[in-house]
Design an enzyme around this catalytic site. Structure first.
Site, short mmCIF file in Angstrom:
data_model
loop_
_atom_site.label_atom_id
_atom_site.label_comp_id
_atom_site.label_asym_id
_atom_site.label_seq_id
_atom_site.Cartn_x
_atom_site.Cartn_y
_atom_site.Cartn_z
N SER A 10 39.69 56.07 10.68
CA SER A 10 40.99 55.66 10.16
C SER A 10 40.85 55.23 8.71
O SER A 10 39.83 54.67 8.30
CB SER A 10 41.47 54.47 10.99
OG SER A 10 42.58 53.86 10.38
N TYR A 12 40.54 45.59 15.17
CA TYR A 12 40.68 47.05 15.36
C TYR A 12 40.00 47.79 14.21
O TYR A 12 39.15 48.67 14.42
CB TYR A 12 42.15 47.46 15.45
CG TYR A 12 42.31 48.96 15.29
CD1 TYR A 12 41.90 49.82 16.30
CD2 TYR A 12 42.77 49.51 14.09
CE1 TYR A 12 41.98 51.21 16.13
CE2 TYR A 12 42.85 50.88 13.92
CZ TYR A 12 42.45 51.73 14.94
OH TYR A 12 42.51 53.09 14.76
N LYS A 69 36.49 50.22 14.06
CA LYS A 69 36.38 51.60 13.56
C LYS A 69 35.25 51.70 12.54
O LYS A 69 34.47 52.65 12.54
CB LYS A 69 37.71 52.04 12.94
CG LYS A 69 38.77 52.34 13.97
CD LYS A 69 38.54 53.71 14.60
CE LYS A 69 39.10 53.81 15.98
NZ LYS A 69 38.80 55.05 16.68
#
Ligand code: NAD
Ligand code: WQD
Length: 346
Positions: free
Chosen positions: A123, A148, A152
């Site tokens: 991302s 989050y 990643k």
């Protein structure tokens, strides 16, 4: 055969479709914690053939070993993960366990099975608050403001170290910008559970009357109209980027990083106006304070993917919004219930 983890989800289901249409056999592994297997039934309707589906968890090492024994898998597209930023702040362990430990378990099982080609869903959040736009892959990664984003970045670092340790690995880290839209059929699309976190899913639910108004989070950013700017990319362009990355993996080794974005940023207010144009009416809107953790602006320099993969996003904002709106109109309650005919399509 390609193993697609998280293949019942929003981006995964579009990638499964692209793979099937490109002639691949596909096995989907998904625990359905944020999706429905109906997406895969719809994919089969569009493609004229189905992916194999196993309901299960990427953290289940025994299951992974059995799948790698039973099926002639040559590469893995790894979409499975948790993605709600706010939820990751409330429940960080669940996020690190799924997104980091789950990815490690998957790689361990792949290595033991002699499978070394992996496409990973990363991302643009790994860039953190990048000072410079457009963002190229050479920009240093930042410090994501939530678990989050951290998960990643951690998964990326694990995969980089893995590829460095053993030359048999060929790994693509695909850094998505803001995926939106749906397949043009209106049969598959994004089906958020509960209150949508992201801009377009929220606008879609306001437009069908499921939410009273859109909140615009912040009109005091240092941008051209004060609202946040993002690089929205059509989910089918994203899916096609995965196909190109997969093709490339068999010819390379090590880690390759590619931004998947359009290179074009739109503000929240521009998105709103464009969406109102597609829907044909104004939406109720309220101006609200900035959302914590949000950055002012973010768009990709997608030239590396163009040069190395021969890939470029081709669908413009109008197509993204029209396709998303078709999906929402035909499926006002997502995958619950049969799709309705698209009355505006004729
Ligand atoms: P999604 O929630 O629709 O899809 C993820 C899928 O993974 C779901 O079907 C879910 O049921 C499955 N899953 C979750 N945990 C699992 C587990 N332990 N075992 C097996 N299956 C599991 O989300 P999406 O938008 O399609 O995102 C796919 C991937 O892309 C995610 O890894 C996400 O972090 C990444 N990503 C998404 C965006 C975005 O804006 N949607 C942006 C950048 C990166
Ligand atoms: C876009 C813009 C909001 C909702 C998130 C994750 C990121 C990635 C993609 C997975 C911002 C504004 C939003 C609303 C608004 N996901 N907004 N009203 O924040 O760029 O990225 O999804 O990797 O990690 O953080 O996307 O769609 O939530 O927001 O005004 O109701 O819309 O402030 O400027 P974001 P988004």
């Amino acid at each position: 055969m390609i193993l697609v983890t998280g293949g019942a989800g929003y981006i995964g289901s579009h990638a499964v479709l692209a793979l099937l249409q490109d002639g691949h056999d596909v096995l989907v592994l998904d625990n359905l914690c944020n999706s429905s297997s109906k997406s895969l039934e719809r994919v089969a309707l569009i493609a004229g053939r189905a992916a194999h589906f196993v309901e299960g968890d990427i953290r289940d090492r025994g299951l992974l070993d059995a799948l790698f024994r039973q099926w002639p898998i040559t590469a893995v597209m790894h979409f499975a993960g948790l993605k709600a930023v706010g939820e990751s702040v409330q429940d960080p362990l669940r996020y690190y366990e799924t997104n980091v430990a789950g990815s490690i378990t998957l790689c361990q099982a792949m290595a033991d099975a002699g499978i070394f080609e992996l496409v990973f869903s990363s991302s643009a959040t790994v860039y953190g608050e990048s000072v410079k736009v457009p963002i190229s892959e050479q920009c240093t990664t930042g410090i994501p403001t939530n678990p989050y984003g951290q998960s990643k970045l951690m998964a990326e670092n694990v995969l980089k170290a893995l590829a460095h340790s053993d030359q048999r690995w060929s790994i693509a880290l695909l850094r998505y910008f803001n995926p939106i839209g749906a397949h043009e059929s209106g049969l598959i699309g994004e089906d958020p559970d509960g209150i949508p976190n992201n801009l377009l899913p929220y606008m879609l639910q306001v437009a069908v009357g499921r939410r009273p108004h859109l909140s615009v989070y912040g009109i005091d950013y240092p941008t051209r109209d004060g609202s946040g700017i993002r690089d929205y990319i059509h989910v089918m362009d994203l899916a096609e980027g995965h196909l190109r990355a997969l093709q490339r993996l068999s010819a390379t080794s090590g880690v390759s990083i590619w931004n998947l974005g359009t290179g074009q940023g739109y503000s929240v207010l521009e998105m709103l106006r464009a969406f109102e144009g597609v829907v044909g009416r104004k939406l109720p809107v309220r101006f609200a304070p900035r959302r914590s953790g949000d950055i002012a602006q973010c768009w990709a320099d997608p030239s590396k993917a163009r040069q190395e993969l021969g890939w470029k996003a081709t669908r413009d904002l109008k197509v993204m919004l029209e396709d998303a709106w078709r999906w929402q109109r035909m499926n006002p309650h997502g995958y619950q219930g049969a799709p309705e005919k698209d009355s505006a399509a004729a």
